[in-house]
Design a protein around this motif. Structure first.
Motif, PDB file in Angstrom:
ATOM      1  N   TYR A  86      76.278  34.505  30.042  1.00  0.00           N
ATOM      2  CA  TYR A  86      77.454  33.693  29.757  1.00  0.00           C
ATOM      3  C   TYR A  86      78.354  33.618  30.978  1.00  0.00           C
ATOM      4  O   TYR A  86      78.342  34.487  31.847  1.00  0.00           O
ATOM      5  CB  TYR A  86      78.238  34.185  28.541  1.00  0.00           C
ATOM      6  N   MET A  87      79.116  32.515  31.034  1.00  0.00           N
ATOM      7  CA  MET A  87      80.093  32.278  32.092  1.00  0.00           C
ATOM      8  C   MET A  87      81.407  31.905  31.433  1.00  0.00           C
ATOM      9  O   MET A  87      81.455  30.971  30.624  1.00  0.00           O
ATOM     10  CB  MET A  87      79.639  31.139  33.020  1.00  0.00           C
ATOM     11  N   LEU A  88      82.464  32.647  31.779  1.00  0.00           N
ATOM     12  CA  LEU A  88      83.781  32.416  31.211  1.00  0.00           C
ATOM     13  C   LEU A  88      84.755  31.989  32.294  1.00  0.00           C
ATOM     14  O   LEU A  88      84.740  32.528  33.404  1.00  0.00           O
ATOM     15  CB  LEU A  88      84.313  33.685  30.536  1.00  0.00           C
ATOM     16  N   ARG A  89      85.606  31.038  31.956  1.00  0.00           N
ATOM     17  CA  ARG A  89      86.639  30.599  32.892  1.00  0.00           C
ATOM     18  C   ARG A  89      87.671  31.710  33.090  1.00  0.00           C
ATOM     19  O   ARG A  89      88.128  31.960  34.201  1.00  0.00           O
ATOM     20  CB  ARG A  89      87.308  29.336  32.337  1.00  0.00           C
ATOM     21  N   GLU A  90      88.014  32.381  31.990  1.00  0.00           N
ATOM     22  CA  GLU A  90      89.012  33.453  32.043  1.00  0.00           C
ATOM     23  C   GLU A  90      88.496  34.618  32.889  1.00  0.00           C
ATOM     24  O   GLU A  90      87.488  35.245  32.564  1.00  0.00           O
ATOM     25  CB  GLU A  90      89.324  33.933  30.620  1.00  0.00           C
ATOM     26  N   GLY A  91      89.175  34.880  33.985  1.00  0.00           N
ATOM     27  CA  GLY A  91      88.767  35.980  34.856  1.00  0.00           C
ATOM     28  C   GLY A  91      87.499  35.709  35.634  1.00  0.00           C
ATOM     29  O   GLY A  91      86.949  36.640  36.248  1.00  0.00           O
ATOM     30  N   SER A  92      87.005  34.467  35.602  1.00  0.00           N
ATOM     31  CA  SER A  92      85.742  34.112  36.271  1.00  0.00           C
ATOM     32  C   SER A  92      84.645  35.120  35.920  1.00  0.00           C
ATOM     33  O   SER A  92      83.875  35.560  36.774  1.00  0.00           O
ATOM     34  CB  SER A  92      85.950  34.048  37.791  1.00  0.00           C
ATOM     35  N   ARG A  93      84.571  35.474  34.648  1.00  0.00           N
ATOM     36  CA  ARG A  93      83.645  36.521  34.205  1.00  0.00           C
ATOM     37  C   ARG A  93      82.247  35.959  33.980  1.00  0.00           C
ATOM     38  O   ARG A  93      82.075  34.945  33.311  1.00  0.00           O
ATOM     39  CB  ARG A  93      84.171  37.172  32.930  1.00  0.00           C
ATOM     40  N   THR A  94      81.250  36.632  34.543  1.00  0.00           N
ATOM     41  CA  THR A  94      79.846  36.237  34.406  1.00  0.00           C
ATOM     42  C   THR A  94      79.034  37.476  34.026  1.00  0.00           C
ATOM     43  O   THR A  94      79.177  38.521  34.655  1.00  0.00           O
ATOM     44  CB  THR A  94      79.313  35.656  35.729  1.00  0.00           C
ATOM     45  N   ARG A  95      78.185  37.339  33.013  1.00  0.00           N
ATOM     46  CA  ARG A  95      77.350  38.456  32.584  1.00  0.00           C
ATOM     47  C   ARG A  95      75.965  37.932  32.192  1.00  0.00           C
ATOM     48  O   ARG A  95      75.824  36.810  31.725  1.00  0.00           O
ATOM     49  CB  ARG A  95      77.959  39.183  31.377  1.00  0.00           C
ATOM     50  N   TYR A  96      74.958  38.780  32.377  1.00  0.00           N
ATOM     51  CA  TYR A  96      73.632  38.444  31.856  1.00  0.00           C
ATOM     52  C   TYR A  96      72.866  39.725  31.594  1.00  0.00           C
ATOM     53  O   TYR A  96      73.200  40.793  32.121  1.00  0.00           O
ATOM     54  CB  TYR A  96      72.856  37.534  32.813  1.00  0.00           C
ATOM     55  N   SER A  97      71.842  39.618  30.751  1.00  0.00           N
ATOM     56  CA  SER A  97      70.996  40.767  30.426  1.00  0.00           C
ATOM     57  C   SER A  97      69.550  40.314  30.266  1.00  0.00           C
ATOM     58  O   SER A  97      69.283  39.297  29.622  1.00  0.00           O
ATOM     59  CB  SER A  97      71.460  41.435  29.128  1.00  0.00           C
ATOM     60  N   ASP A  98      68.627  41.103  30.847  1.00  0.00           N
ATOM     61  CA  ASP A  98      67.197  40.831  30.679  1.00  0.00           C
ATOM     62  C   ASP A  98      66.670  41.384  29.360  1.00  0.00           C
ATOM     63  O   ASP A  98      65.556  41.034  28.946  1.00  0.00           O
ATOM     64  CB  ASP A  98      66.401  41.447  31.840  1.00  0.00           C
ATOM     65  N   ASP A  99      67.430  42.261  28.724  1.00  0.00           N
ATOM     66  CA  ASP A  99      67.072  42.847  27.424  1.00  0.00           C
ATOM     67  C   ASP A  99      65.621  43.327  27.375  1.00  0.00           C
ATOM     68  O   ASP A  99      64.864  42.987  26.460  1.00  0.00           O
ATOM     69  CB  ASP A  99      67.324  41.846  26.285  1.00  0.00           C
ATOM     70  N   GLY A 100      65.248  44.103  28.374  1.00  0.00           N
ATOM     71  CA  GLY A 100      63.918  44.716  28.364  1.00  0.00           C
ATOM     72  C   GLY A 100      62.853  43.956  29.116  1.00  0.00           C
ATOM     73  O   GLY A 100      61.769  44.490  29.364  1.00  0.00           O
ATOM     74  N   GLU A 101      63.127  42.705  29.481  1.00  0.00           N
ATOM     75  CA  GLU A 101      62.167  41.968  30.302  1.00  0.00           C
ATOM     76  C   GLU A 101      62.260  42.491  31.751  1.00  0.00           C
ATOM     77  O   GLU A 101      63.256  43.118  32.127  1.00  0.00           O
ATOM     78  CB  GLU A 101      62.486  40.461  30.282  1.00  0.00           C
ATOM     79  N   PRO A 102      61.230  42.265  32.574  1.00  0.00           N
ATOM     80  CA  PRO A 102      61.308  42.698  33.971  1.00  0.00           C
ATOM     81  C   PRO A 102      62.554  42.145  34.658  1.00  0.00           C
ATOM     82  O   PRO A 102      62.980  41.022  34.381  1.00  0.00           O
ATOM     83  CB  PRO A 102      60.021  42.124  34.590  1.00  0.00           C
ATOM     84  N   ALA A 103      63.129  42.933  35.546  1.00  0.00           N
ATOM     85  CA  ALA A 103      64.393  42.573  36.195  1.00  0.00           C
ATOM     86  C   ALA A 103      64.341  41.184  36.826  1.00  0.00           C
ATOM     87  O   ALA A 103      63.377  40.825  37.498  1.00  0.00           O
ATOM     88  CB  ALA A 103      64.738  43.613  37.257  1.00  0.00           C
ATOM     89  N   LYS A 104      65.389  40.409  36.556  1.00  0.00           N
ATOM     90  CA  LYS A 104      65.612  39.081  37.140  1.00  0.00           C
ATOM     91  C   LYS A 104      64.611  38.017  36.677  1.00  0.00           C
ATOM     92  O   LYS A 104      64.533  36.945  37.269  1.00  0.00           O
ATOM     93  CB  LYS A 104      65.633  39.146  38.666  1.00  0.00           C
TER      94      LYS A 104
END
Length: 206
Positions: A56-74
Motif C-alpha cells: 500500500y501507498m499512503l499520501r499521509e506521511g508518504s507511507r509505503t509498505r509491502y509484504s511477501d507473506d512467505g514468498e521468496p524475497a522481492k
C-alpha cells in the motif's frame, strides 16, 4: 497540497498460472488503519490460502509498505507495490491472495503473476482525481433559477440538491479558483441581489 489520483471503492481481478490462483483486490485506503482493515478482511475471507501478499501507498506521511507473506524475497510484495506506482495512484492498497496449485513458478514466474494480477485489479478500478475544491451556495429569486443553474453548469460545477424556500438556493462544488469568475456574473444576473456563500477549500474527488 497538489491534486492526486486515487481509486474509489474496491476492484477485483484473478489470473491462473500453472494451477495457482492469484486473486487481487485493490481498495481505497487513506490511512494505515484502513489499509490494515482491508488486509484483515481479505485474510479472513481467504484463510485457507497459502499467501496473502500486499502493498500500500499512503499520501499521509508518504507511507509505503509491502509484504511477501512467505514468498521468496522481492518476488511478490515489491511487484505489487510497483504496480501501484505504475498506475499513478496513492491512498491505495492491493492484496493478492495465492492458492498454491502444486507447481513451483520460480522467481520470474512469481514476479509476473503478482505484477499481472495487481495490475489487472488496478486497471479495473475507478480512478478519480482528488482536487482542492470549494462548496458554494447562491440564493436568487425563482425567476432567475434556470439562468443561475445554466451559469453553474457552464462553469462545470457539480450540482447538489437545491433548497426551495422564499427564494431558491443552488448548491454546488467547484475546483478552488473556478468560483471566482462566477461571482460577478451572479451579481450582474441579479442586479446585486444574489447572496453567495463560498466554503473554505477542502479535498474531494472531482
Amino acid at each position: 497540497m497538489e491534486d492526486y489520483r486515487t481509486i474509489q471503492g474496491v476492484s477485483l481481478a484473478e489470473i491462473e498460472e500453472k494451477r495457482s490462483r492469484f486473486i487481487a483486490r485493490a481498495a481505497f485506503a487513506d490511512s494505515e488503519e484502513k489499509a490494515l482493515a482491508v488486509l484483515a478482511a481479505v485474510r479472513a475471507e481467504h484463510r485457507t490460502a497459502r499467501h496473502n501478499v500486499y502493498a500500500y501507498m499512503l499520501r499521509e506521511g508518504s507511507r509505503t509498505r509491502y509484504s511477501d507473506d512467505g514468498e521468496p524475497a522481492k518476488t511478490a510484495g515489491l511487484p505489487v507495490l510497483e504496480a501501484i506506482r505504475h498506475a499513478g495512484v496513492i491512498d491505495c492498497i492491493v492484496v493478492v491472495t495465492r492458492y498454491f496449485g502444486g507447481t513451483l513458478l520460480g522467481t520470474g514466474g512469481l514476479v509476473r503473476a503478482y505484477t499481472e494480477s495487481a495490475a489487472r485489479a488496478l486497471a479495473a478500478a475507478r480512478i478519480v482525481t482528488v482536487r482542492s475544491c470549494v462548496r458554494g451556495a447562491v440564493t436568487v429569486d425563482y425567476s432567475l433559477y434556470e439562468q443561475a443553474a445554466r451559469l453553474l453548469e457552464g462553469a462545470g460545477a457539480r450540482m447538489e440538491e437545491p433548497e426551495f424556500a422564499a427564494a431558491v438556493t443552488l448548491r454546488f462544488v467547484l475546483p478552488q479558483g473556478e468560483e471566482q469568475p462566477l461571482l460577478p456574473k451572479f451579481q450582474e444576473l441579479s442586479r446585486g441581489a444574489a447572496r453567495v456563500e463560498i466554503s473554505r477549500p477542502f479535498y474531494t474527488p472531482f
